[in-house]
Design an enzyme around this catalytic site. Sequence first.
Site, mmCIF file in Angstrom:
data_model
loop_
_atom_site.group_PDB
_atom_site.id
_atom_site.type_symbol
_atom_site.label_atom_id
_atom_site.label_comp_id
_atom_site.label_asym_id
_atom_site.label_seq_id
_atom_site.Cartn_x
_atom_site.Cartn_y
_atom_site.Cartn_z
ATOM 1 N N ASN A 387 0.718 -1.285 0.122
ATOM 2 C CA ASN A 387 0.172 -0.103 0.064
ATOM 3 C C ASN A 387 0.767 1.119 0.112
ATOM 4 O OD1 ASN A 387 -1.992 2.014 0.398
ATOM 5 N ND2 ASN A 387 -3.069 1.097 1.931
ATOM 6 N N ASP A 388 1.685 1.568 0.927
ATOM 7 C CA ASP A 388 2.247 2.624 1.249
ATOM 8 C C ASP A 388 3.318 2.809 0.191
ATOM 9 O OD1 ASP A 388 0.765 3.781 3.117
ATOM 10 O OD2 ASP A 388 2.065 2.887 4.770
#
Lengths: 461, 104
Positions: A387-388
């Site tokens: 995600n990040d």
Amino acid sequence: MFNLVFLLAALSLVWGLRLQSNPESAKRGNFLASMGMGFAILATLFFEIKDQSTFNNLIWIAVPIILSASIGTYIAKNVQMTSMPQMVSIFNGLGGLSAVLLSFIELYKASSTNFDMFFSYQITLIMSLFIGSVAFTGSMLAFAKLDGYRWSEKLSLPYQHIINIILLITIISLTYLYFVNSFAFDYILIVLVISLIYGIFFVAPIGGADMPVVISLLNSFTGITAALTGIIFSNNVMLLGGILVGAAGTILTVLMCEAMNRSLLNVLIGGFSASGKSSNKSEDGEIKEISDSDFAVQLFYSSSVIFVPGYGLAVAQAQKICKEIQETLEKNEVEVKYAIHPVAGRMPGHMNVLLAEADVDYSKLIELDEANEKFTSTDVTIVVGANDVVNPDAIDDSSSPLFGMPILKVWESKNVVVLKRSMNPGYAGVQNPLFFKDNSKMYFGDAKDSLQRLSSELKNL
Amino acid sequence: MEAIFNYVTENEIFIYLLLFTIILGFEVISKVPTILHTPLMSGANAISGIVVLGAIILIRQTDPSNLTILIPASLALFVGSINVFGGFIVTDRMLGMFKKKKKK
């Protein structure tokens, strides 16, 4: 004669590490390094000790070695690859503990014989005692955090950093008192206890997601302790080995910090300190879901596909199915690659090992820079459990806590499909604008189930 | 100040060794590619178990009746060599997975 063996051992260690710079020769390199260690141990067993070599305490040497060889072998043969960070932490802690015990004994000898030892000698011992203790308890706590024990996340006290600084000052003052009070051993005992506590407090405030940095750092601590112990026993091989480990740990620590665009200090203080100014623009774009069959068809007719695996993939144990999809696609002449972000996984390079375990050829794994060049010519990029590291805010939004972090620009490929359990934000607690981009679609569900669905859909085409 | 100066002169060769080893360490390690960082770490970990040499020296120097030293030293040898054996074997296991598969 034995000096020659020590020399041979030192050369083997260095050359062994040198060979580890290439996947083809790495296995030989590790073997060579272990031979070097074996030579060093043999030479230590039989060389003549200057002072008094009349004692024969072979039983005290043989029993621990035989015991530990069987325990170590058992653990090493049975550990899961996903648990590799935990195992490295424990082993690292044991190395630290070993050095602590040794410097403690040496200090005990030094103070009990009333022999006025060199100042530098005793300082080295105390430093080794301190760093070794931090490596020991710190690694044990890191293990607990990695293994997901709840209590391990709650150890941090309010004003932890101030407490830590006070502890450090106490250790230094006690060391001073030790020297002015004619080497009273009690001071060393207290130094030991505080150092052990300091190790726990040192790791306590650091978040679970920063573990790649912590493990590397603790590894370098153990290396430094080993080197210091080498100075104490005036053994050059120990010194050399310790420094090599210290260098490895330091380099990896720096690399991991760079990959997260954070300073070491920032990681050690813990968490995203900038969480107060989280992105204030509300994301109200629309997300688009993709259906099983659409997804499969899209992959089927593309010419190049890149997987972006994150730790979510490893948690779901979905590497093997990834590989299965890769094979199905390759049969259809689709080029498949894996883009690996440096902090994918729980320790440096962890994701590569997990994929290698699933038999993915390492030539298919590409690093950050190469991947970013490749995305524009890629038809579909599949983000699995990451995600990040794919958040465009890191480039676009200077108010984002992720801003400046090197990321994989997946949105530059023609299509992006994000496999995700839910819309929850990632570790940093930041929403990801990637999901709202025109060319990105969501595919919800547990990573393993989703990939399984996709895989069977692909086979039916 | 003079004490430091004397220390440096007395241990000149040792200090040279220290500095060159540090440079050598950084040179060798920085050549290791990202994909091998986990095995590098566990391999390096095994090498840090080299402290067991100290334990062996200590045990060999100690009077057999001196249990206050023999027992902790033996313990140090025990935990240190778990690190050595386990580290090298698990690294070998991992690197085995990176073997190039011969297929076209």
